[in-house]
Structure formats: C-alpha cells, structure tokens
Design an enzyme around this catalytic site. Structure first.
Site, mmCIF file in Angstrom:
data_model
loop_
_atom_site.group_PDB
_atom_site.id
_atom_site.type_symbol
_atom_site.label_atom_id
_atom_site.label_comp_id
_atom_site.label_asym_id
_atom_site.label_seq_id
_atom_site.Cartn_x
_atom_site.Cartn_y
_atom_site.Cartn_z
ATOM 1 N N LYS A 116 2.341 -4.059 6.362
ATOM 2 C CA LYS A 116 2.886 -4.096 5.060
ATOM 3 C C LYS A 116 4.276 -3.640 5.055
ATOM 4 C CE LYS A 116 -1.034 -4.857 2.856
ATOM 5 N NZ LYS A 116 -1.081 -5.932 1.929
ATOM 6 N N TYR A 151 -2.370 -2.115 10.506
ATOM 7 C CA TYR A 151 -2.542 -2.871 9.278
ATOM 8 C C TYR A 151 -1.375 -2.297 8.360
ATOM 9 C CZ TYR A 151 -3.548 -2.408 4.135
ATOM 10 O OH TYR A 151 -3.479 -2.523 2.778
ATOM 11 N N HIS A 152 -1.150 -0.615 8.157
ATOM 12 C CA HIS A 152 0.084 -0.308 7.459
ATOM 13 C C HIS A 152 1.367 -0.692 8.050
ATOM 14 C CE1 HIS A 152 -3.272 2.660 6.468
ATOM 15 N NE2 HIS A 152 -2.791 2.190 5.259
ATOM 16 N N THR A 206 0.792 -1.289 -0.168
ATOM 17 C CA THR A 206 -0.098 -0.068 0.074
ATOM 18 C C THR A 206 0.735 1.456 0.150
ATOM 19 O OG1 THR A 206 -1.151 1.303 1.577
ATOM 20 C CG2 THR A 206 -0.241 -0.322 2.404
ATOM 21 N N SER A 237 -1.160 3.111 10.763
ATOM 22 C CA SER A 237 -1.991 2.231 11.789
ATOM 23 C C SER A 237 -1.360 0.574 11.723
ATOM 24 C CB SER A 237 -3.215 1.841 10.791
ATOM 25 O OG SER A 237 -3.119 1.146 9.515
ATOM 26 N N ASN A 247 -15.581 4.764 -2.986
ATOM 27 C CA ASN A 247 -16.677 3.824 -2.905
ATOM 28 C C ASN A 247 -17.755 4.379 -1.843
ATOM 29 O OD1 ASN A 247 -15.705 2.534 -5.172
ATOM 30 N ND2 ASN A 247 -15.600 0.490 -4.148
HETATM 31 P P1 NAD Z 1 -10.409 -8.372 0.896
HETATM 32 O O1 NAD Z 1 -10.314 -8.403 2.183
HETATM 33 O O2 NAD Z 1 -11.526 -8.080 0.007
HETATM 34 O O3 NAD Z 1 -9.538 -9.495 0.082
HETATM 35 C C1 NAD Z 1 -8.454 -10.305 1.069
HETATM 36 C C2 NAD Z 1 -8.681 -11.764 0.642
HETATM 37 O O4 NAD Z 1 -7.929 -12.528 1.423
HETATM 38 C C3 NAD Z 1 -10.078 -12.296 1.310
HETATM 39 O O5 NAD Z 1 -10.596 -13.075 0.341
HETATM 40 C C4 NAD Z 1 -9.867 -12.947 2.668
HETATM 41 O O6 NAD Z 1 -10.613 -13.936 2.868
HETATM 42 C C5 NAD Z 1 -8.414 -13.483 2.055
HETATM 43 N N1 NAD Z 1 -7.492 -13.698 3.273
HETATM 44 C C6 NAD Z 1 -7.143 -13.106 4.208
HETATM 45 N N2 NAD Z 1 -6.175 -13.645 5.060
HETATM 46 C C7 NAD Z 1 -5.895 -14.913 4.415
HETATM 47 C C8 NAD Z 1 -5.281 -16.058 4.849
HETATM 48 N N3 NAD Z 1 -4.627 -15.951 5.999
HETATM 49 N N4 NAD Z 1 -5.227 -17.168 3.970
HETATM 50 C C9 NAD Z 1 -5.963 -17.467 3.019
HETATM 51 N N5 NAD Z 1 -6.883 -16.055 2.534
HETATM 52 C C10 NAD Z 1 -6.836 -14.981 3.204
HETATM 53 O O7 NAD Z 1 -9.276 -7.095 0.263
HETATM 54 P P2 NAD Z 1 -8.678 -6.429 -1.006
HETATM 55 O O8 NAD Z 1 -9.374 -4.935 -0.785
HETATM 56 O O9 NAD Z 1 -9.158 -7.363 -2.342
HETATM 57 O O10 NAD Z 1 -7.337 -6.125 -0.883
HETATM 58 C C11 NAD Z 1 -6.429 -7.197 -1.442
HETATM 59 C C12 NAD Z 1 -4.900 -6.730 -1.127
HETATM 60 O O11 NAD Z 1 -4.602 -5.419 -1.862
HETATM 61 C C13 NAD Z 1 -4.629 -6.475 0.332
HETATM 62 O O12 NAD Z 1 -3.228 -7.045 0.714
HETATM 63 C C14 NAD Z 1 -4.454 -5.137 0.529
HETATM 64 O O13 NAD Z 1 -3.559 -4.454 1.574
HETATM 65 C C15 NAD Z 1 -4.245 -4.516 -0.830
HETATM 66 N N6 NAD Z 1 -4.635 -3.176 -1.052
HETATM 67 C C16 NAD Z 1 -6.067 -2.838 -1.048
HETATM 68 C C17 NAD Z 1 -6.481 -1.772 -1.506
HETATM 69 C C18 NAD Z 1 -8.081 -1.377 -1.631
HETATM 70 O O14 NAD Z 1 -8.500 -0.236 -1.939
HETATM 71 N N7 NAD Z 1 -8.780 -2.275 -1.507
HETATM 72 C C19 NAD Z 1 -5.625 -0.460 -1.593
HETATM 73 C C20 NAD Z 1 -4.152 -0.837 -1.387
HETATM 74 C C21 NAD Z 1 -3.880 -2.100 -1.174
#
Ligand code: NAD
Length: 416
Positions: free
Chosen positions: A201, A197-198, A157, A195, A256
């Site tokens: 990463k 979470y961050h 991120t 945070s 969103n």
């Molecule tokens: P999301 O929560 O919708 O999807 C993550 C998926 O990973 C989920 O389906 C969850 O069930 C699965 N998961 C989590 N822990 C797991 C584990 N231990 N074993 C197996 N599966 C597991 O999130 P997203 O919005 O699709 O984001 C995906 C990635 O992209 C994340 O790593 C997030 O940090 C990164 N990201 C997302 C955004 C955003 O705006 N959505 C922005 C920047 C970075």
C-alpha cells in the site's frame, strides 16, 4: 427509477475493481442502488485463496454470476455486469475494456488484503507484492493509455502510517516539514509499514503521487480503518446477496472475529496486551464514504499534494477495549494470547501504541460515523449472522498460523 446518484446528482459509469470481495460487493450494490451504472471486475482470487487455506466465508456466498443476477432481478436500476479479469495479468484486455466502456470512475479494491496471509510464507509474500503492485500500476498505466479522464478511487489502509509511530494526530496523508535549507513543504506522511501487505500500500501511494504529478490523473486514496459488520440493508434483501464474512486467523479482522467467537462461545483471543490501538469503520460507513469520494473527484494538479487523501475511519479504539465491549454485550470472556505479530505494544521500549487520526474531510463531506460505544444493535446483528451459520465454523481456523518473523515463529514452537 428515482434519480439520486450520490450527492452531486450525476449518474456515472463506475468500474468496481475487486467488486466480489467483502467491501467491494456491498459498495457495488450501494452505488447501483443510488443510480450509478456498475461493472464489477474481479478475478475471484479471494475465493481461490479460501480453497487453498481450507477456509471459507462464514456466510454461504453464492457464485459471482448468481449474486449479480439476483440483484438485477430485484433492482429497477441499470443492471450490474460482472467481468472475470485479472488486473495484474490481463493488461491489454483491461485497456480494451476501458476504451469500449468509457467509465467515469473506477474504485480499486482489487488487492490481496490480509497482513497475516502476506507474512505466511515466501510464496504468499511474493504473491502479495506481485499481485498488488502490478494491479495498481496496470490500472494507472491503463488510464493514461486509454486517454480517458477517469477518476480513480483506491482503498488504502491506516497501516501505511505505521502503528505506535506517531506523536499526535495522524493528518490526512500529508505533513508540513521544513526541508534542509529552510524551505517549507507539505510531503506525504512517511511510510512505515508493518507487513508485506502494508508495504504494497505504501508502494501504491508512491505510484499515485507520480501519476498524479506526471500525467495529471485524478486520484483519491482512502486510508481505511478495519472494517467490521457484514450485511448492509441491500445485501440483506435476499439470502443469495449475503456478503462474505471472514473469521479465519489469516483474513478475519479483529472486531468481526470477536463477534463470531462470542456467537460460538469461544473466548475472545486478544493478541499480546491488547493495547494496540486500531482504527475502525462499519461496512455501511464504508459504502457512504465511497459514495462521497465518487461525488468529489479532485481537480488534476501537477504538484505535491495532487493525490486527494482521506482517512476513512469512524474512530480509534484499543483492541482490548473493543474485546471488553463485545464481552459485556455477550457475556463471553476475553483471553490474552501470545502475539504472532511484530507489533509495538509488544516492544518493551514503546508503551502501548496510540493512534489518533483525523477524519475531518469525510465529516465535512457529510459522514456521520457509527461509533462502537453506541453500536450494540449493529454488533448484535453480526452475532445473529454468526449464530445462524455457526454450523459452518471450523474452530481450528480461528487463530492465525502466520508468524511475522522467524524469532516469533521459533518462540511459539512454529518454526517452518
Ligand atoms: P477482499 O479480499 O474481500 O476483496 C478483494 C477482491 O479483489 C477479491 O474479490 C479478489 O478476488 C479481488 N482481486 C484481488 N486481486 C485481483 C486481481 N489481480 N484482479 C482482479 N481482482 C482481484 O478484501 P476487502 O476486505 O474487500 O478489501 C478491499 C480493499 O480494501 C483492499 O484493497 C484492502 O486493502 C482495503 N481495506 C480493507 C480493510 C478491511 O478491513 N477489510 C481495511 C482497510 C483497507
């Protein structure tokens, strides 16, 4: 089927870790559609968190098996497979699976990704660290144990750089510094998480650096901006393929959430002054970026710059300017509210935070990013989706209940 397989023309076997999530699902379909063989690995933890929070995706997502079967029925490509596996807890099974399947590439989305959720309670802080750091390390350690030459693409991120912390353009992962003694070196940009979470990463990034140097793994870390939009052309092919749409205060990301609020006639809640600058990318561009990253694995090398880092960002914009675009488009007003987060725009010393980001590498690879100013059509698409499923909205879930620290919780009357 016609071959294409994304740029270099090679069809690869790809594990999409976290492929049931908001980014992972449309990416899995995109990679399958261009001719790669896709295996989704996901423990469905995101769906379980929804149950715990009493929230749900605005769109009625079908069970993982059903959406995969629907896709396989419509597509003439190699069928997508789904494996329910916890990457943090089922290490041996995962290594076994790698050995049997021998993937060329793995894309790692599988982490708890909401900053407000990670700050909510001691239990969610600990879960976020345990889940994310273990999952990432298991993947890295597993690649080494498997003995396979697997290219790992991870979703990081923009938040690892910290907000309001830079003086000038944020480069792609590395900065040039002069070390004590005068030597010049390119080092990882300092981590400055906002945070728990961050912070996970940032820990991931250190693990990548070590494994790239020590075990010569091929690693790409994508520092992604806030993803907006919901469906892609592929997830829109059948209602059973619909992508998830998070609008609740913990998981709903800013643009969103505004589009959903606009569709429901709820004023657009802007935290603090709205002067926070954030990076944005549309979900279609996320799919394109992953395609490009998969087609361009870095060469293994035992030095400091071994991890290929790209900023997966279309542009940056101030939150209140984004709200203004949505407000002008829909006629729904903006409303400034108390900021539950410990953010720079709130700090009297720091002026409103700036974020100027380089996305040169993706542009050189061919990305033509979707810009917010010219995305009225794509925004309308989201408000139409939100309109269609308005009856599923729980208005009490729209605003975040997570406070970043005790002082803020107390100020908002929300201690404990
Ligand atoms: P999301 O929560 O919708 O999807 C993550 C998926 O990973 C989920 O389906 C969850 O069930 C699965 N998961 C989590 N822990 C797991 C584990 N231990 N074993 C197996 N599966 C597991 O999130 P997203 O919005 O699709 O984001 C995906 C990635 O992209 C994340 O790593 C997030 O940090 C990164 N990201 C997302 C955004 C955003 O705006 N959505 C922005 C920047 C970075």
């Amino acid at each position: 089927p016609a071959a294409s397989a994304g740029g270099d023309g090679k069809s690869k076997k790809i594990f999409v870790l976290g492929g049931d999530g908001f980014c992972g699902w449309p990416v899995a379909l995109h990679l399958s559609d261009i001719g790669h063989e896709v295996v989704i690995v996901d423990n469905l933890s995101r769906r379980k968190i929804d149950v715990d929070l009493g929230a749900q995706s605005l769109t009625p997502i079908t069970p993982a098996e059903e959406r995969v079967a629907t896709w396989n029925g419509l597509s003439s490509r190699e069928p997508i497979r789904f494996v329910n596996l916890d990457l943090a807890l089922e290490y041996d099974r995962f290594v076994q699976m790698m050995r049997e399947e021998r993937p060329d590439t793995m894309i790692h989305f599988a982490e708890q990704r909401a900053a407000p959720y990670s700050q909510k309670t001691p239990a969610t802080k600990r879960y976020t660290v345990d889940n994310n750091v273990r999952a990432t390390h298991n993947v890295l350690c597993g690649i080494v144990e498997s003995g396979l030459d697997i290219h790992l693409v991870h979703l990081g991120t923009m938040g690892v750089y910290g907000y309001g912390n830079s003086g000038g353009e944020i480069p792609e992962g590395y900065i040039d510094v002069q070390l004590p003694g005068g030597r010049e070196r390119s080092i990882l940009h300092p981590a400055y998480p906002g945070s728990v979470y961050h912070a996970t990463k940032c820990l991931d990034a250190t693990l990548f650096q070590f494994y790239a140097k020590n075990d010569l793994l091929r690693l790409t870390d994508l520092h992604q901006g806030i993803v907006w939009g919901t469906n892609t052309d592929l997830t829109a092919r059948d209602e059973r393929l619909v992508n998830r749409f998070d609008y609740d205060g913990e998981y709903g990301t800013v643009l969103n959430r505004f589009l959903m609020q606009a569709a429901c006639g709820i004023p657009l809640t802007v935290y603090g002054t709205g002067g926070q600058t954030r990076a944005f990318i549309h979900i279609k561009d996320t799919c394109k970026c992953i395609e490009l990253a998969v087609a361009n694995p870095p060469e293994p090398k035992p030095d400091w710059g071994a991890v290929e880092i790209l900023n997966q960002v279309a542009q940056t914009a101030r939150v209140r300017d984004v709200a203004r675009i949505v407000s002008d488009l829909t006629g729904v007003e903006m409303q400034l509210t108390e900021n539950p987060r410990n953010e720079a725009a709130e700090n009297e010393l720091a002026a409103e935070n700036e974020l100027d980001v380089s996305n040169r590498k993706f542009k050189m690879l061919g990305l033509e990013p979707t810009l917010l100013e010219s995305a009225a059509g794509l925004m309308t698409e989201v408000t139409e989706v939100a309109n269609k499923y308005q009856h599923r909205v729980d208005r009490s879930k729209v605003v975040s209940k997570a406070y970043w620290n005790k002082e803020r919780a107390a100020a908002a009357g929300a201690a404990d």
